[in-house]
Design a protein around this motif. Sequence first.
Motif, PDB file in Angstrom:
ATOM      1  N   ASN A 243     -22.024   5.246   2.596  1.00 27.32           N
ATOM      2  CA  ASN A 243     -22.333   5.929   1.336  1.00 27.32           C
ATOM      3  C   ASN A 243     -21.687   7.314   1.332  1.00 27.32           C
ATOM      4  O   ASN A 243     -22.084   8.197   2.077  1.00 27.32           O
ATOM      5  N   PHE A 244     -20.668   7.477   0.461  1.00 29.91           N
ATOM      6  CA  PHE A 244     -20.021   8.765   0.275  1.00 29.91           C
ATOM      7  C   PHE A 244     -20.225   9.261  -1.148  1.00 29.91           C
ATOM      8  O   PHE A 244     -19.425  10.062  -1.646  1.00 29.91           O
ATOM      9  N   SER A 245     -21.257   8.806  -1.814  1.00 33.24           N
ATOM     10  CA  SER A 245     -21.432   9.143  -3.223  1.00 33.24           C
ATOM     11  C   SER A 245     -21.690  10.638  -3.410  1.00 33.24           C
ATOM     12  O   SER A 245     -22.372  11.268  -2.614  1.00 33.24           O
ATOM     13  N   ALA A 279     -16.444  -6.638   8.834  1.00 35.39           N
ATOM     14  CA  ALA A 279     -17.830  -6.201   9.085  1.00 35.39           C
ATOM     15  C   ALA A 279     -18.463  -5.530   7.874  1.00 35.39           C
ATOM     16  O   ALA A 279     -19.667  -5.631   7.670  1.00 35.39           O
ATOM     17  N   LEU A 280     -17.666  -4.835   7.072  1.00 37.99           N
ATOM     18  CA  LEU A 280     -18.231  -4.028   5.992  1.00 37.99           C
ATOM     19  C   LEU A 280     -18.882  -4.903   4.924  1.00 37.99           C
ATOM     20  O   LEU A 280     -18.286  -5.838   4.415  1.00 37.99           O
ATOM     21  N   ARG A 281     -20.133  -4.546   4.573  1.00 38.08           N
ATOM     22  CA  ARG A 281     -20.868  -5.309   3.563  1.00 38.08           C
ATOM     23  C   ARG A 281     -21.137  -4.487   2.305  1.00 38.08           C
ATOM     24  O   ARG A 281     -21.283  -5.051   1.230  1.00 38.08           O
ATOM     25  N   ALA A 282     -21.242  -3.164   2.417  1.00 37.11           N
ATOM     26  CA  ALA A 282     -21.566  -2.333   1.256  1.00 37.11           C
ATOM     27  C   ALA A 282     -20.862  -0.996   1.366  1.00 37.11           C
ATOM     28  O   ALA A 282     -20.721  -0.450   2.460  1.00 37.11           O
ATOM     29  N   ILE A 283     -20.419  -0.471   0.234  1.00 34.78           N
ATOM     30  CA  ILE A 283     -19.770   0.831   0.212  1.00 34.78           C
ATOM     31  C   ILE A 283     -20.075   1.511  -1.115  1.00 34.78           C
ATOM     32  O   ILE A 283     -20.045   0.880  -2.170  1.00 34.78           O
ATOM     33  N   GLU A 306     -20.446  -7.155  -0.220  1.00 35.69           N
ATOM     34  CA  GLU A 306     -21.491  -7.673  -1.101  1.00 35.69           C
ATOM     35  C   GLU A 306     -21.956  -6.630  -2.117  1.00 35.69           C
ATOM     36  O   GLU A 306     -22.517  -6.992  -3.150  1.00 35.69           O
ATOM     37  N   GLU A 307     -21.722  -5.360  -1.835  1.00 38.01           N
ATOM     38  CA  GLU A 307     -22.180  -4.304  -2.731  1.00 38.01           C
ATOM     39  C   GLU A 307     -21.116  -3.206  -2.810  1.00 38.01           C
ATOM     40  O   GLU A 307     -20.744  -2.623  -1.797  1.00 38.01           O
ATOM     41  N   VAL A 308     -20.621  -2.957  -4.025  1.00 38.86           N
ATOM     42  CA  VAL A 308     -19.599  -1.938  -4.243  1.00 38.86           C
ATOM     43  C   VAL A 308     -20.028  -1.072  -5.414  1.00 38.86           C
ATOM     44  O   VAL A 308     -20.292  -1.572  -6.516  1.00 38.86           O
ATOM     45  N   LYS A 309     -20.104   0.248  -5.187  1.00 45.38           N
ATOM     46  CA  LYS A 309     -20.478   1.193  -6.230  1.00 45.38           C
ATOM     47  C   LYS A 309     -19.311   2.140  -6.486  1.00 45.38           C
ATOM     48  O   LYS A 309     -18.903   2.895  -5.592  1.00 45.38           O
ATOM     49  N   LEU A 310     -18.786   2.084  -7.708  1.00 50.80           N
ATOM     50  CA  LEU A 310     -17.618   2.869  -8.096  1.00 50.80           C
ATOM     51  C   LEU A 310     -17.920   3.737  -9.306  1.00 50.80           C
ATOM     52  O   LEU A 310     -17.028   4.060 -10.090  1.00 50.80           O
ATOM     53  N   SER A 311     -19.161   4.103  -9.464  1.00 49.54           N
ATOM     54  CA  SER A 311     -19.577   4.880 -10.625  1.00 49.54           C
ATOM     55  C   SER A 311     -18.796   6.198 -10.723  1.00 49.54           C
ATOM     56  O   SER A 311     -18.613   6.903  -9.737  1.00 49.54           O
ATOM     57  N   CYS A 312     -18.290   6.481 -11.931  1.00 48.12           N
ATOM     58  CA  CYS A 312     -17.575   7.727 -12.219  1.00 48.12           C
ATOM     59  C   CYS A 312     -16.270   7.865 -11.446  1.00 48.12           C
ATOM     60  O   CYS A 312     -15.783   8.983 -11.241  1.00 48.12           O
TER      61      CYS A 312
END
Length: 453
Positions: A243-245, A279-283, A306-312
């Motif tokens: 998580n680098f949000s 290995a990576l499942r979520a970022i 399985e989970e990717v968040k690219l908001s903004c």
Amino acid sequence: MMRHHVGHVLKHKTLRTPNKKLLLDRLLFTPPMVAFTIFSLGVMRGSSPKASRENLSRVYWGALLMNWKVWTVTQWLSFHYVPPQLRVLWDQETVPRLPEELVLTLLADMIASKTLTDDRLSAFFMISRRVLKLADCCSIRNSILRQIPFRCPDLRCLDLSNCSQVTNSVVRAVLQGCSGLQTLQLDGCRHITDAAFQPDHSPFYALHACTSLKVVSFARCSQLTEHLVLFLIKACRSLTDINFSRCKRLNLSFMGISDQAFTTEPSDQRNGFYAMGRALRAIDLTQSNITDIALFALAKHCPRLEEVKLSCCSEITDVGVEALVRSCRRLRVLDLNNCALITDRGVGVLGTYGQQLERLNLSWCMNITDKSVVDVAGGCGRLREVLLVWCTQLTDASLDAFVPGVEPTSTTAMESTAARAKGLKLNFSGCKGVSEAHVVDARRRGLEIITGA
């Protein structure tokens, strides 16, 4: 120590029963001792008597209630079963040996009531401790936090979110001493930098925890750069969630996670996402400066996401999203909130390759139309939540796409229709083209719909 002398103070024969001693200890001795402790700690830390009294009036009742909650059972056992000469040792050994679930509950209560101090936290340290959740503990000194790896070497999960006092020295001590650490949460720790994770800053002590870390979170850590990302994906081969949000929100001049963090030279196959691989499942890359190049790297080297968040992420386009979705067929969560360049092309491909999607956020993607939403509704059969807030080009056709096609001509048919729609939540807030009549009809058929300005 006053508890140890209760048995000696109460000499009268009518006060020798354990229950009477317990009542006197809890109701007579404890209240003034708690007040004296709080006041004296304030004075010893350099506060004036007036400031110490103000602090006492502010935290006294919370501390007293917590004392009654934690120590009443312990004192009952002490008065009933522990010999007087062993009661001091009993008190010192009780807290560290409490069950993990109870420790977490007590810590959460103390943090919420702002009664957790350095001394009280130290009492919870022990070799067998596996989890420590210290989010929002801004008053704990770094010298106490640096004791964690020495007194809790087998720690598996450490949460220091919003502990603004945390510095690189604390993080490095944890990485050096907790060799089995799997989860590290540092959200809002704005003083940490790349140096906390760099091996060249520790020639004599290896960062053992890097090999076991699976989940790391650096949300709102404003001083981190792409160099940390490069190190993590080289050294932390077990990572499944990053998580680098909002890492650039506090100080733009320090932060600029960009494509360089996710790409490598072809000649260096051991680095970058070649190293992390499957290995990576979520970022979470919310508000990062990435472009389609980073999405190409994710698509190529991390097919099990399985989970990717690219908001903004305002620079990504349909081309990058399409590459990501084509490659990562296991995607369950995709967040494209406020990605202004996304159009029907990028969203429509989800209907073909996103069969596993459960949650989709397309809010503020104002370039999408009914066409792509219809494709998503028809192809993503596992959807449980779709956010389309302020997608202003959508009309009733988008809503109709999610409504089961059977016309409810009878009570039985209506129940069947509602059953098929059960569990799906739609948010059409701000979508002026969606009429209230269609919303009412869809709700009647079992859909959960949120609307509003």
